[in-house]
Design an enzyme around this catalytic site. Structure first.
Site, PDB file in Angstrom:
ATOM      1  CD  GLU A  45     -20.852   4.388   2.499  1.00  6.56           C
ATOM      2  OE1 GLU A  45     -20.753   4.050   3.813  1.00  6.56           O
ATOM      3  OE2 GLU A  45     -21.852   4.101   1.812  1.00  6.56           O
ATOM      4  CE  LYS A 114     -22.937   3.381   6.577  1.00  2.00           C
ATOM      5  NZ  LYS A 114     -22.735   2.854   5.403  1.00  2.00           N
ATOM      6  CB  CYS A 175     -24.752   4.659   2.653  1.00  2.00           C
ATOM      7  SG  CYS A 175     -25.457   3.548   1.507  1.00  2.00           S
ATOM      8  CB  SER A 357     -25.980 -20.529 -28.522  1.00  2.00           C
ATOM      9  OG  SER A 357     -26.765 -20.021 -27.765  1.00  2.00           O
TER      10      SER A 357
END
Length: 708
Positions: A45, A114, A175, A357
């Protein structure tokens, strides 16, 4: 008889607004597709400009440069004799659409806009684009003059249509349309479309691949047909990682699977399939055929081109395969590592610096960097010249070849243990051993001097000296003294990131990595502008529970034995004084909630859309075997108080790899306010009323006596 067709789909690592790089990758994918015998090539896309342009879509430059790239593609000899399907934004009558432009031999066949836009979670497509709402309608689109000069066409079809080649019919989805309840492929399939294509910009979330694969396979299981999916891959310039997973499916079965995580910028997946198998599959589905006889037809764009091999029954076709899924631990190991690599190579920095840490979070972050080094070394070993070129540029050595993960790690990764008088010998040892095993360049330093200077300035100005709680100080003093240590660590992290390579006689600066997990961010258990503030955070979207599983995975797969003691140690900030040399402060005690509970709260709050009252109602059933209603009420109230008190911290949260759908990240994903009435008076009163009702009902229950 047989009608074998060879189709190609792609996963491309496109980058927002990198038109130069994007067009090169598109051309390379088409060249590979043709070499492998494909007669149709599908890309991701918005591949021309990159999916993540966001508000750059408002700029006319983005559309202009996209058409300039399209002209270059049309003119290229590489794109001849193959149907090319590319994605770009198009303005039609002053309305911006997210489109597929399908062309063949310097002629545009169709511009397909789309129709269903993604507008939830991380997606804001309705902000930039308008959905095409006229189904089965096509109009003529006047091409820009630069395209007219190449194609000789003045106008081309624009709208909801399908392509009719000499031998088959092909229809596009984009999509989100696959995820919609009324996906276009349903009606297209009933109208005789045999090949469905989907160009995606679908990002990675832990455990999401199953859903995507099931959707694709189920799209052809009921209706028959071939489904071809392309996807973006890599970091497109933001928090998301697009994970590839290009695939080809037929009649409900996976035929070809692309990689989910890869450092290859261009991946082309090709499969040869027999269209007769689609016809045979559909012939037996009477319910489908009854529906098909009544369907409204799509406009058909006739294409004088065949996808199948003429009169060649000897072409071997691909057989179904079983999809290979990654475990969540593998996804954490691979996804954030690939995202870090993209970020490093595109930021022109020389590596990373991590305040280490000795706890689970920073250790998990270190392991992800080590995994990145492993993936890079493996790609170079397998002959990936693009990765090698990036490696040499990063280390500023044109002859360098990474020998192994540890050696490369030492070149680009610096870890730093920042001790204070409140740090234990155990965490010092754990950090030292892990750094040694992964090969990072490790620094030990002490921040006490800086803390005393800062607190001394305050005492000199205000005439009072704050004390820790164990020495008689108030909660406010205690918290302030903890925060000073945390913030000094952030200042030192950036100082060392900028100058440590300079001090070692090496070029370049380092990106600072954060290591606050998604649960701590949800609760707000972090100091604003402390060492959780960084350039990027690879674990910011990952839960503590998943991080512990990932640590176990690294122990087993990378033989990092230092992680064993890190796993067994209780999480602690080590910001309060030690008691008899031992840590007395733990994260879960400080928060008043467990990490397991936080994951539940996060999913209910974001995914289930639960406020305080509805969260309480859900939890009294979920936790009925371990908590009374009153205890559940107390837990829910405590969470929402702390969440609302600390919500402001999300406005400054370090950009993090998005891996969980309950991420509290304020800037793009979780659009809730940051100033609350923290008493939640109405909501908590509703909870209290329900608790009273439940307790009254419990007291009124009859007691059953035993009967002999």
């Amino acid at each position: 008889m047989g009608r074998p067709v060879t189709l190609a789909t792609c996963a491309l690592n496109q980058w927002a607004l990198d038109f130069e790089g994007n067009v090169a990758r598109i051309l390379k994918s088409i060249e590979i597709a043709k070499y492998k015998g494909a007669r149709y090539r599908l890309g991701p896309e918005l591949e021309i400009c990159g999916y993540g342009c966001s508000d750059h879509y408002y700029e006319s430059d983005t559309v202009l440069h996209s058409f300039e790239v399209l002209a270059k593609l049309l003119e290229s000899p590489v794109t001849q004799d193959i149907i090319c399907d590319v994605g770009m934004p198009v303005m039609c009558r002053n309305v911006r659409y997210n489109c597929r432009v399908i062309f063949l031999n310097k002629k545009i066949l169709l511009i397909r806009p789309k129709m269903v836009l993604a507008n939830a979670g991380n997606y804001r497509e309705l902000r930039w684009f308008t959905p095409w709402s006229r189904t089965r309608y096509v109009e003529e689109y006047l091409l820009p003059r630069m395209i007219q000069e190449v194609t000789g066409q003045e106008t081309v079809p624009f709208g909801d249509a399908v392509l009719a080649t000499k031998d088959t019919c092909l229809g596009s989805e984009i999509c989100e349309e696959l995820w919609a309840p009324n996906s276009p492929h349903i009606e297209m399939g009933l109208d005789g479309v045999e090949i469905f294509t989907n160009s995606s910009g679908s990002h990675h979330v832990l455990r999401k691949a199953h859903t995507r694969v099931d959707l694709v396979n189920s799209s052809t299981a009921k209706n028959g047909g071939i489904y071809v999916l392309a996807n973006q891959k890599g970091c497109d310039g933001d928090r998301l990682y697009y994970d590839g997973c290009a695939m080809i499916s037929m009649n409900g079965h996976t035929i070809a699977q692309g990689s989910q995580f890869s450092l290859d910028d261009v991946e082309v997946l090709v499969a040869t399939l027999d269209l007769e198998d689609v016809q045979s599959y559909r012939a037996e589905i009477s319910s489908r055929n009854l529906k098909a006889s009544k369907v409204n037809s799509y406009p058909r764009i006739k294409v004088n081109f065949a996808l199948s091999y003429f009169d060649n029954i000897c072409v071997p076709v691909c057989e179904p395969i079983q999809w290979r899924y990654h475990s969540p631990e593998e996804e954490i190991c691979l996804g954030p590592a690939c995202w870090l690599w993209d970020y490093l190579r595109r930021s022109n920095q020389a590596g990373f610096l991590l305040p280490l840490s000795g706890g689970i979070d920073s250790s998990a972050t270190a392991c992800i960097v080590y995994s990145m080094c492993h993936q890079v070394s493996l790609a170079v070993k397998n002959g990936n010249q693009d990765v090698l070129a990036d490696v040499r540029r990063i280390v500023n050595d044109e002859t360098y070849i990474p020998v192994d993960s540890q050696e490369f790690c030492g070149r680009i990764f610096t870890t730093c243990y920042m001790a204070s008088e409140n740090s234990s010998q155990d965490t010092y040892n754990r950090a030292e051993l892990l750094a040694e095993q992964i090969g990072s360049y490790h620094i030990n330093l002490n921040i006490d001097g800086a803390v005393k200077v800062i607190v001394g300035i305050f005492s000199m100005v205000m005439g009072r000296s704050p004390q820790f709680r164990v020495y008689g100080g108030s909660s406010r003093e205690n918290l302030a003294l903890q925060n000073v240590q945390a913030r000094i660590r952030m200042v030192l992290a950036y100082l060392f990131a900028q100058l440590s390579h300079w001090a070692r006689g090496m070029p370049g600066g380092l990106l600072v990595l954060g290591s606050a997990n998604v649960d701590e961010s949800l609760h707000g258990y972090l100091t604003k502008y402390d060492c959780s503030s960084a350039d990027i955070n690879p674990i910011g979207g990952i839960s503590k529970t998943d991080l512990r599983r990932f640590i176990q995975y690294c122990m087993e797969n990378f033989q990092l034995t230092a992680l064993r003691s890190i796993m067994s140690a209780p999480p602690t900030a080590e910001l309060e004084p030690l008691v008899d040399g031992q840590v007395s402060q733990t994260d879960e005690e400080d928060m008043g909630v467990t990490y397991t509970e936080l994951s539940v709260y996060g999913k209910l709050r974001k995914i289930a859309k639960a406020g305080p009252y509805s969260m309480f109602c859900k939890l009294i059933n979920m936790w009925k075997d371990i908590c009374t209603p009153r205890e559940v009420a107390s837990k829910v109230k405590h969470f929402f108080r702390m969440y609302s008190i600390n919500r402001h911290k999300m406005t400054t949260l370090t950009p993090a790899y998005h891996a969980e759908n309950y991420s509290p990240e304020d800037n793009r994903f979780d659009l809730r306010p940051f100033l609350y009435n923290t008493t939640w008076s109405w909501q908590f009163r509703s909870i209290d009323k329900q608790v009273s009702n439940l307790e009254s009902n419990e007291r009124r229950k009859p007691v059953l006596e035993d009967v002999d």
